[in-house]
Design an enzyme around this catalytic site. Structure first.
Site, PDB file in Angstrom:
ATOM      1  N   ASP A  91       0.861  -1.174   0.000  1.00  0.00           N
ATOM      2  CA  ASP A  91       0.000   0.000   0.000  1.00  0.00           C
ATOM      3  C   ASP A  91       0.898   1.225   0.000  1.00  0.00           C
ATOM      4  O   ASP A  91       2.112   1.127   0.111  1.00  0.00           O
ATOM      5  CB  ASP A  91      -1.015  -0.069   1.150  1.00  0.00           C
ATOM      6  CG  ASP A  91      -0.480   0.493   2.440  1.00  0.00           C
ATOM      7  OD1 ASP A  91      -1.296   0.888   3.279  1.00  0.00           O
ATOM      8  OD2 ASP A  91       0.750   0.526   2.617  1.00  0.00           O
ATOM      9  N   ASP A 145      -3.053   8.188  -1.833  1.00  0.00           N
ATOM     10  CA  ASP A 145      -4.333   8.896  -1.831  1.00  0.00           C
ATOM     11  C   ASP A 145      -4.416   9.776  -0.598  1.00  0.00           C
ATOM     12  O   ASP A 145      -3.748   9.525   0.400  1.00  0.00           O
ATOM     13  CB  ASP A 145      -5.490   7.897  -1.861  1.00  0.00           C
ATOM     14  CG  ASP A 145      -5.377   6.833  -0.765  1.00  0.00           C
ATOM     15  OD1 ASP A 145      -6.405   6.195  -0.466  1.00  0.00           O
ATOM     16  OD2 ASP A 145      -4.264   6.637  -0.223  1.00  0.00           O
ATOM     17  N   GLN A 188     -11.806   7.594  -3.493  1.00  0.00           N
ATOM     18  CA  GLN A 188     -12.137   8.267  -2.226  1.00  0.00           C
ATOM     19  C   GLN A 188     -13.436   9.047  -2.405  1.00  0.00           C
ATOM     20  O   GLN A 188     -14.095   8.917  -3.432  1.00  0.00           O
ATOM     21  CB  GLN A 188     -10.987   9.177  -1.792  1.00  0.00           C
ATOM     22  CG  GLN A 188      -9.710   8.454  -1.445  1.00  0.00           C
ATOM     23  CD  GLN A 188      -9.834   7.608  -0.191  1.00  0.00           C
ATOM     24  OE1 GLN A 188     -10.802   7.715   0.563  1.00  0.00           O
ATOM     25  NE2 GLN A 188      -8.862   6.743   0.035  1.00  0.00           N
ATOM     26  N   ASP A 265      -8.168  -6.980   2.270  1.00  0.00           N
ATOM     27  CA  ASP A 265      -7.036  -7.133   3.190  1.00  0.00           C
ATOM     28  C   ASP A 265      -7.491  -6.660   4.560  1.00  0.00           C
ATOM     29  O   ASP A 265      -8.337  -5.774   4.649  1.00  0.00           O
ATOM     30  CB  ASP A 265      -5.839  -6.274   2.751  1.00  0.00           C
ATOM     31  CG  ASP A 265      -5.936  -4.838   3.245  1.00  0.00           C
ATOM     32  OD1 ASP A 265      -6.625  -4.031   2.576  1.00  0.00           O
ATOM     33  OD2 ASP A 265      -5.389  -4.529   4.320  1.00  0.00           O
ATOM     34  N   CYS A 303     -13.266 -27.386  10.328  1.00  0.00           N
ATOM     35  CA  CYS A 303     -12.059 -26.806   9.718  1.00  0.00           C
ATOM     36  C   CYS A 303     -11.007 -27.878   9.512  1.00  0.00           C
ATOM     37  O   CYS A 303     -10.769 -28.704  10.394  1.00  0.00           O
ATOM     38  CB  CYS A 303     -11.520 -25.696  10.615  1.00  0.00           C
ATOM     39  SG  CYS A 303     -10.017 -24.915   9.994  1.00  0.00           S
ATOM     40  N   CYS A 305      -7.749 -27.364   9.043  1.00  0.00           N
ATOM     41  CA  CYS A 305      -6.385 -26.896   9.256  1.00  0.00           C
ATOM     42  C   CYS A 305      -5.669 -27.729  10.310  1.00  0.00           C
ATOM     43  O   CYS A 305      -6.299 -28.429  11.109  1.00  0.00           O
ATOM     44  CB  CYS A 305      -6.371 -25.412   9.640  1.00  0.00           C
ATOM     45  SG  CYS A 305      -6.598 -25.072  11.401  1.00  0.00           S
ATOM     46  N   CYS A 308      -6.898 -27.272  13.982  1.00  0.00           N
ATOM     47  CA  CYS A 308      -8.168 -27.910  14.331  1.00  0.00           C
ATOM     48  C   CYS A 308      -8.079 -29.419  14.257  1.00  0.00           C
ATOM     49  O   CYS A 308      -8.807 -30.129  14.945  1.00  0.00           O
ATOM     50  CB  CYS A 308      -9.285 -27.379  13.435  1.00  0.00           C
ATOM     51  SG  CYS A 308      -9.623 -25.627  13.776  1.00  0.00           S
ATOM     52  N   HIS A 333      -4.713 -20.783  12.272  1.00  0.00           N
ATOM     53  CA  HIS A 333      -6.105 -21.167  12.066  1.00  0.00           C
ATOM     54  C   HIS A 333      -6.911 -20.025  11.456  1.00  0.00           C
ATOM     55  O   HIS A 333      -7.672 -20.232  10.501  1.00  0.00           O
ATOM     56  CB  HIS A 333      -6.766 -21.609  13.364  1.00  0.00           C
ATOM     57  CG  HIS A 333      -8.268 -21.631  13.254  1.00  0.00           C
ATOM     58  ND1 HIS A 333      -8.977 -22.616  12.592  1.00  0.00           N
ATOM     59  CD2 HIS A 333      -9.191 -20.712  13.631  1.00  0.00           C
ATOM     60  CE1 HIS A 333     -10.264 -22.327  12.598  1.00  0.00           C
ATOM     61  NE2 HIS A 333     -10.428 -21.175  13.225  1.00  0.00           N
TER      62      HIS A 333
END
Lengths: 392, 433
Positions: A91, A145, A188, A265, A303, A305, A308, A333
């Site tokens: 960014d 910006d 914006q 994000d 889940c 993963c 889990c 997780h």
């Protein structure tokens, strides 16, 4: 232009696409974990690949301070520096203007910060931001910006919107690597539809590789939030990616995807992990809570993963907030959860079952049928029938 | 658990093999136990553990005190910074708890049992766990507060007094592969009377622990004796006649000097049967490990890696045993002493090489000194993760060289050369300045 954006499936405004970037071919909708300082807190690049991370976000402001963009450039760019083979997005440093506002002075020239590291003044101009991002070498870079909090009203918002357009031109002029890095413009205009419209048109005129919707996710009410997203996605070109910055909560991502956004994000999944909160289909699970002490269930039985599959809530409870391992496992997780959500959004759209996915998602999160009104309104505009999830 | 001595070198060093039920392969000794906190390494997450050499890295140290909490009658305040002592035996209690009352450090023994024990709880089914109350990093014996009812330890949650019956409750629920009996360890400067008491108490607790021993899991009898040769001998002899599967040698790393240590170690090992394994706590540095190996110790847990890691250090001392004297060595690295480098040093800011050039650990295969330097500067957790991986890998390599030297019958030379080369480099550094 250094990307290809190919829509693979749709449901009304929602779309699933392949976004091919110099370092990686991504599938959208997608969530980008935030690796502010050149790392996702507590996770290795191997683990990130393992859980299906496609793009990581790095922060220009922080990296310019430490280790500096010159050093990163000298060592071959951020990909090489952190050994991340997939895509990166940086960014512009603009958000820090909002979050560190009491240290910032904004003029037409740029933004002066007082560096929190050593107190020295730092001037971030559009040109400087692009130069830094050129050195860092991410696949996608963001125009600087003039971002204002949505909770502010008055002429400052209009000023910021027009300045953002002027700064975009300066960014485009300063961009030295358009064939390797994609410069996205940021819409914006606060919560004002007229201003937002002007900004969208202005950016579209510049024919950028992609567009972001900025200035949201900062405390505005949800009703205003979705309306701005809806307006922007309706006006932005079909054949280019749309990135809603700073979003966010799983529910927000589902709604924005229904409205036609592609990229997201947020620090939320990793930050909330460090405070002991896990993301689950029902919402959140606070593992610090005493109720977890002897709970032998996994965090989320649905889940897949590593966390889990191997650990109980009881064990994670005794780790969180006390041991580094607790942060690591929960971050793992939570990111897995967000990336799985991205995969589910993509596949459900491609496979023609997006409305079913949305309903299933809402039913799990609001089993009593108390879906918030803003979600109902947004889904209405998105053309998705969620009446089966709503009790009223 | 099965143990066998396979080779002896000159002196008492021995190479052996230990086989634990949960580990698919046998583990060669002398070997290093990896430090854990609550059963998992401090920074290396379980999916990254497999990147370490196997089966060398499959033995983990564990202190039941890390999970101690719900089983005791201790009532602690939510304030963890307070280090005031709460003695269970005297039922001293805090006043009413704060709103953030944190009920315990871990699941209750009952919960751990229902999960299936330690291996299940931490998801490391093919690893071996050695449980010892003392953990040189976090659970330090506090002999001043130990009394006839139990052993006292300083832990991150304040002082804890553990009675044999409570300790055995934890061991029974956790089901480690092997465990040491509860010991009363005293520092090197303890007076004779206190030292003698510690031996008597430790033997008494040994019997109490054995009496409550769960089926499965190998008992290691604890041996103490401070820095008194006679007491060490006495304790070893007492424990040697007990029905145990191995010996845990306690009380080292608590203030004894390098010079007095070998005779104290020998006073113990000379009085132990040769066929059972010996484990020790508190010998962390390479030179200290070598002393332990020379005295016939087989299993070592070490806080060295942890302290290196949190200090930002990475081990670099040469592991190959060929004659290699680097006359071109430049003392230009700040914080470098030929054993380790301090990655916080600015000299590494742009160093795009791995920590050790031909190291095949995850960290060296994937990352540069420059990146780790950056991570340390910005206080990112990934720095510690990467350092713990490399340091563990490197130290395991050191243990491998030890085993090779023993098998080749030249351990004494190896030890001498190792210690000498370190001293030579220090001398060389002094001259070159």
């Amino acid at each position: 232009m250094a990307l290809r954006f190919e829509v693979l499936g749709r449901f009304n405004r929602a779309r699933a696409a392949q976004l091919t970037l110099p370092h990686f071919a991504c599938q959208t909708p997608l969530f980008m974990p935030v690796g502010t300082q050149g790392t996702i807190k507590g996770l290795t690049t191997d683990q990130l690949e393992e859980i299906g991370c496609q793009i990581i976000l790095g922060n220009t402001y922080h990296l310019a301070l430490r280790p500096t963009s010159e050093l990163i450039d000298e060592l071959g760019g951020l990909h090489k520096f952190m050994n991340w083979p997939r895509a990166l997005l940086t960014d512009s440093g603009g958000f820090q203007m909002v979050s560190l506002l009491h240290l910032a002075d904004i003029t037409e020239k740029g933004v002066t910060f007082q560096s929190p590291v050593d107190g020295k003044p730092m001037l971030l101009t559009p040109e400087e931001s692009i130069q830094i991002q050129n050195r860092i070498g991410a696949d996608i870079i963001m125009a600087l910006d003039d971002v204002v909090r949505t909770t502010i009203t008055g002429p400052r918002i209009e000023e910021a919107m027009y300045r953002t357009l002027r700064w975009v031109d300066r960014c485009i002029a300063a961009h030295k690597r358009p064939h390797e890095q994609n410069l996205f413009g940021i819409v914006q205009g606060g919560l004002d539809p007229v201003l937002r419209d002007i900004c969208v048109r202005g950016l579209v005129d510049r024919n950028l590789p992609g567009y972001a919707i900025g200035g949201l996710a900062g405390g505005e009410d949800k009703d205003s939030f979705w309306r701005v997203v809806a307006q922007c996605t309706a006006a932005l070109p079909e054949d280019k990616p749309r990135y809603v910055m700073g979003v966010g909560y799983p529910l927000d991502i589902v709604v924005c995807s229904a409205l036609g956004a592609d990229m997201y994000d947020c620090v939320y999944p990793t930050r909330t992990a460090r405070f002991g909160t896990a993301l689950v289909p029902e919402g959140v699970l606070k593992l610090k809570h005493n109720a977890m002490v002897n709970d032998t269930r996994p965090i989320d039985p649905t889940c897949a993963c590593m966390v889990c599959k191997n650990y109980t809530r009881a064990y994670i409870h005794c780790l969180v907030t006390k041991d580094a391992m607790g942060s690591q496992l929960l971050s793992y997780h939570n990111l897995y959860y967000m990336l799985q959500l991205s995969r589910n959004l993509h596949s459900s759209i491609v496979e023609g079952r997006f409305p079913e996915f949305v309903c299933d998602f809402l039913q799990k999160m609001f089993p009593k049928g108390d879906v918030p009104e803003w979600v109902c309104n947004a889904m209405d505009v998105a053309g998705i029938d969620i009446s089966s999830c709503c009790s009223s | 658990m099965k143990f066998a001595v396979k080779a002896l070198s000159s002196g008492k060093a021995r190479a052996g093999v230990v086989h634990l039920g949960s580990c698919p392969s046998s583990i060669e000794t002398p070997c290093l136990l990896l430090s854990t906190r609550k059963g998992l390494p401090i920074f290396i997450s379980p999916d990254l553990l497999s990147s370490l050499p196997s089966p060398d890295s499959n033995l983990l140290q564990f202190s039941p005190l890390h999970l101690e909490g719900a089983s005791s009658t201790l009532v602690s305040s939510g304030r963890e910074v307070s280090k005031r002592c709460v003695n269970i035996g005297q039922e001293a209690r805090w006043g009413d708890t704060t709103p953030n009352f944190d009920s315990s450090e871990g699941p209750s023994p009952k919960t751990i049992s229902s999960i299936g024990g330690l291996h299940q709880m931490v998801g490391l089914h093919e690893y071996g766990f050695a449980a010892v109350a003392r953990d040189s990093i976090q659970c330090l014996p506090e002999c001043g507060s130990t009394n006839k009812t139990g052993a006292s330890f300083e832990t991150p949650c304040g002082r804890r007094l553990i009675k044999p019956v409570e300790y055995m409750e934890m061991i029974t629920s956790m089901k480690p592969n092997l465990w040491a009996t509860l010991a009363d360890e005293v520092p090197a400067w303890a007076n004779n009377k206190r030292n003698k008491t510690s031996v008597d108490r430790t033997v008494k607790w040994l019997d109490e622990c054995i009496a409550r021993s769960p089926a499965g899991g190998a008992v290691f009898g604890s041996i103490v004796g401070g820095s008194n040769i006679e007491e060490r001998k006495r304790c070893a002899q007492e424990v040697a006649v007990r029905n145990v599967s191995g010996y845990w040698i306690g009380g080292f790393g608590l203030g004894e000097s390098m010079e007095e240590r070998p005779s104290l170690l020998n006073a113990v090992t000379d009085n132990l049967p040769k066929d059972w394994p010996r484990m020790i706590c508190g010998l962390g540095l390479p030179e200290e490990v070598l002393q332990g190996v020379a005295a016939g110790v087989d299993l070592f847990d070490s806080a060295y890696i942890y302290h290196l890691t949190i200090g930002g250090f990475a081990l670099t001392f040469p592991l190959d045993r060929t004659e290699k004297i680097d006359y071109n060595y430049q003392l230009s690295d700040q914080g470098s002493d030929r054993t380790k480098i301090n990655l916080r040093a600015t000299v590494y800011r742009k160093d795009a090489t791995p920590i050790v050039e031909d190291c095949c650990c995850y960290t060296c295969q994937n990352h540069t000194k420059a990146y780790i330097n950056h991570l340390l500067n910005v206080h990112e957790m990934l720095a510690q993760i990467l350092l713990e991986i490399h340091n563990t890998h490197h130290y395991l390599g050191f243990f491998r060289s030890i085993r090779e030297a023993i098998k080749e019958g030249c351990f004494e030379q190896f030890q001498k050369k190792f210690v000498q080369s370190r001293r030579e480099h220090l001398a060389a550094d002094v001259v070159s300045v």
